[in-house]
Structures are given as C-alpha cells and as structure tokens.
Design a protein around this motif. Structure first.
Motif, short mmCIF file in Angstrom:
data_model
loop_
_atom_site.label_atom_id
_atom_site.label_comp_id
_atom_site.label_asym_id
_atom_site.label_seq_id
_atom_site.Cartn_x
_atom_site.Cartn_y
_atom_site.Cartn_z
N LYS A 70 -9.12 -17.36 6.60
CA LYS A 70 -9.62 -18.27 5.54
C LYS A 70 -10.39 -17.86 4.68
CE LYS A 70 -12.22 -22.71 6.17
NZ LYS A 70 -13.13 -23.73 6.93
N LYS A 71 -10.42 -18.42 3.47
CA LYS A 71 -11.10 -18.09 2.36
C LYS A 71 -12.78 -18.75 2.49
CE LYS A 71 -7.26 -18.25 -1.15
NZ LYS A 71 -6.97 -18.75 -2.22
N HIS A 72 -13.52 -17.56 2.11
CA HIS A 72 -15.15 -17.99 2.25
C HIS A 72 -15.62 -17.53 1.03
CE1 HIS A 72 -14.83 -18.66 6.53
NE2 HIS A 72 -14.29 -17.49 6.83
N PHE A 73 -16.44 -18.53 0.63
CA PHE A 73 -17.10 -18.33 -0.56
C PHE A 73 -18.78 -18.27 -0.46
CE2 PHE A 73 -13.04 -20.41 -1.62
CZ PHE A 73 -12.64 -19.40 -2.56
N VAL A 74 -19.29 -17.31 -1.15
CA VAL A 74 -20.83 -17.28 -0.98
C VAL A 74 -21.64 -17.00 -2.05
CG1 VAL A 74 -20.53 -16.29 1.52
CG2 VAL A 74 -20.56 -14.82 -0.57
N THR A 75 -22.77 -17.31 -2.10
CA THR A 75 -23.71 -17.19 -3.21
C THR A 75 -24.74 -15.99 -3.26
OG1 THR A 75 -23.77 -19.48 -3.53
CG2 THR A 75 -25.27 -18.38 -4.89
N VAL A 76 -24.58 -15.17 -4.12
CA VAL A 76 -25.65 -14.07 -4.36
C VAL A 76 -26.89 -14.47 -5.03
CG1 VAL A 76 -26.10 -11.66 -4.90
CG2 VAL A 76 -23.70 -12.34 -4.00
N VAL A 77 -28.12 -14.26 -4.40
CA VAL A 77 -29.20 -14.44 -5.08
C VAL A 77 -30.14 -13.60 -5.17
CG1 VAL A 77 -28.93 -17.02 -4.54
CG2 VAL A 77 -30.03 -15.73 -2.88
N GLY A 78 -31.06 -13.81 -5.89
CA GLY A 78 -32.36 -12.58 -5.91
C GLY A 78 -32.21 -11.61 -6.72
N CYS A 131 -19.07 -15.64 -5.24
CA CYS A 131 -18.16 -14.75 -4.76
C CYS A 131 -17.37 -15.08 -3.59
CB CYS A 131 -19.10 -13.50 -4.24
SG CYS A 131 -20.31 -12.72 -5.18
N ARG A 132 -16.28 -14.46 -3.37
CA ARG A 132 -15.29 -14.68 -2.37
C ARG A 132 -15.38 -13.64 -1.47
NH1 ARG A 132 -8.92 -14.67 -2.00
NH2 ARG A 132 -8.70 -15.20 -0.02
N ARG A 176 -17.19 -6.74 2.16
CA ARG A 176 -17.23 -6.51 0.78
C ARG A 176 -17.11 -8.18 0.03
NH1 ARG A 176 -17.37 -1.44 1.05
NH2 ARG A 176 -16.42 0.19 0.06
N VAL A 177 -17.37 -8.27 -1.04
CA VAL A 177 -17.26 -9.72 -1.56
C VAL A 177 -16.84 -9.38 -3.25
CG1 VAL A 177 -18.72 -11.08 -0.30
CG2 VAL A 177 -19.61 -9.97 -2.23
N ARG A 178 -16.01 -10.15 -3.71
CA ARG A 178 -15.53 -10.05 -5.02
C ARG A 178 -16.19 -11.12 -6.05
NH1 ARG A 178 -11.86 -7.36 -7.39
NH2 ARG A 178 -10.65 -6.89 -5.28
N VAL A 179 -16.66 -10.90 -7.01
CA VAL A 179 -17.41 -11.91 -8.01
C VAL A 179 -16.39 -12.76 -8.59
CG1 VAL A 179 -18.91 -12.11 -9.90
CG2 VAL A 179 -19.48 -10.31 -8.39
N LEU A 180 -16.70 -13.77 -8.50
CA LEU A 180 -15.83 -14.98 -9.22
C LEU A 180 -16.19 -15.35 -10.46
CD1 LEU A 180 -14.60 -17.10 -6.10
CD2 LEU A 180 -13.42 -15.24 -7.19
N PHE A 181 -17.68 -15.72 -10.40
CA PHE A 181 -18.35 -15.84 -11.68
C PHE A 181 -19.78 -16.06 -11.57
CE2 PHE A 181 -16.94 -19.96 -9.68
CZ PHE A 181 -18.31 -20.58 -9.62
#
Length: 100
Positions: A3-11, A94-95, A81-86
């Motif tokens: 399944k595709k999982h999307f996350v937010t990188v903050v800080g 990221c995904r 690992r995650v890949r930056v989408l925008f």
C-alpha cells in the motif's frame, strides 16, 4: 509494503531548513524508540549522519492525507526511505519507498 503510504516531514527549521528538500529526493528514516519526547519518533536525514527533521506525529503537524509516525511505526522496518513529492511551506510531503 504494498500500500502507498504518505508522510509529512517537519522540523526542518530546527535542522537544515526547507531549502535542502526537493521533489524526487530520497531521505533516510530511522526509528528512535529511545527518544525522550516521543517513543514513536522517526528521525529523517538527507544522509545517515545529517538530520533534516522528523516524521510528523501530532494532529497539529500531520498534513491532511498523510500518516502520523505512530500510525506508520509498526508497518515499516527500523530504517527505511521516503521520496520527497513536494514541499509546502515548512511541510515536506513524502511517499514511503517500497521495500527493496
């Protein structure tokens, strides 16, 4: 991980700033179970030794449509690992990269 999982990188403002992120970039993520502030903390870096932020884990920082670090925690290995989408302001969307 199927399944595709999307996350937010903050800080980022506390580390390298948002300008180090660009679409397509691959970031390293490591679980930090010993983190004194959050037992489900996930460290995010541009390299294994260069921290860029954390995965968002609060309803105030998780972008709509993305998962919190806590919801993702048991579905990923200790290092992934995650890949930056925008990049949207201070949030980096990221995904999660499929397992290799």
């Amino acid at each position: 991980m199927k399944k595709k999982h999307f996350v937010t990188v903050v800080g980022g403002k506390h580390y390298l700033g948002a300008e180090v992120f660009s679409p397509g970039q691959v970031l390293i993520c490591k679980k930090e179970p010993q983190n004194p502030h959050d037992a489900e903390a996930v460290w995010v870096g541009v390299s294994p030794s260069c921290q860029a932020g954390y995965l968002a884990n609060s309803p105030y920082t998780v972008a709509k449509g993305t998962m919190s670090a806590g919801r993702l925690y048991d579905q990923v290995p200790d290092i992934f690992r995650v890949r930056v989408l925008f990049v949207a302001g201070s949030q980096v969307i990221c995904r999660v990269c499929p397992e290799q």
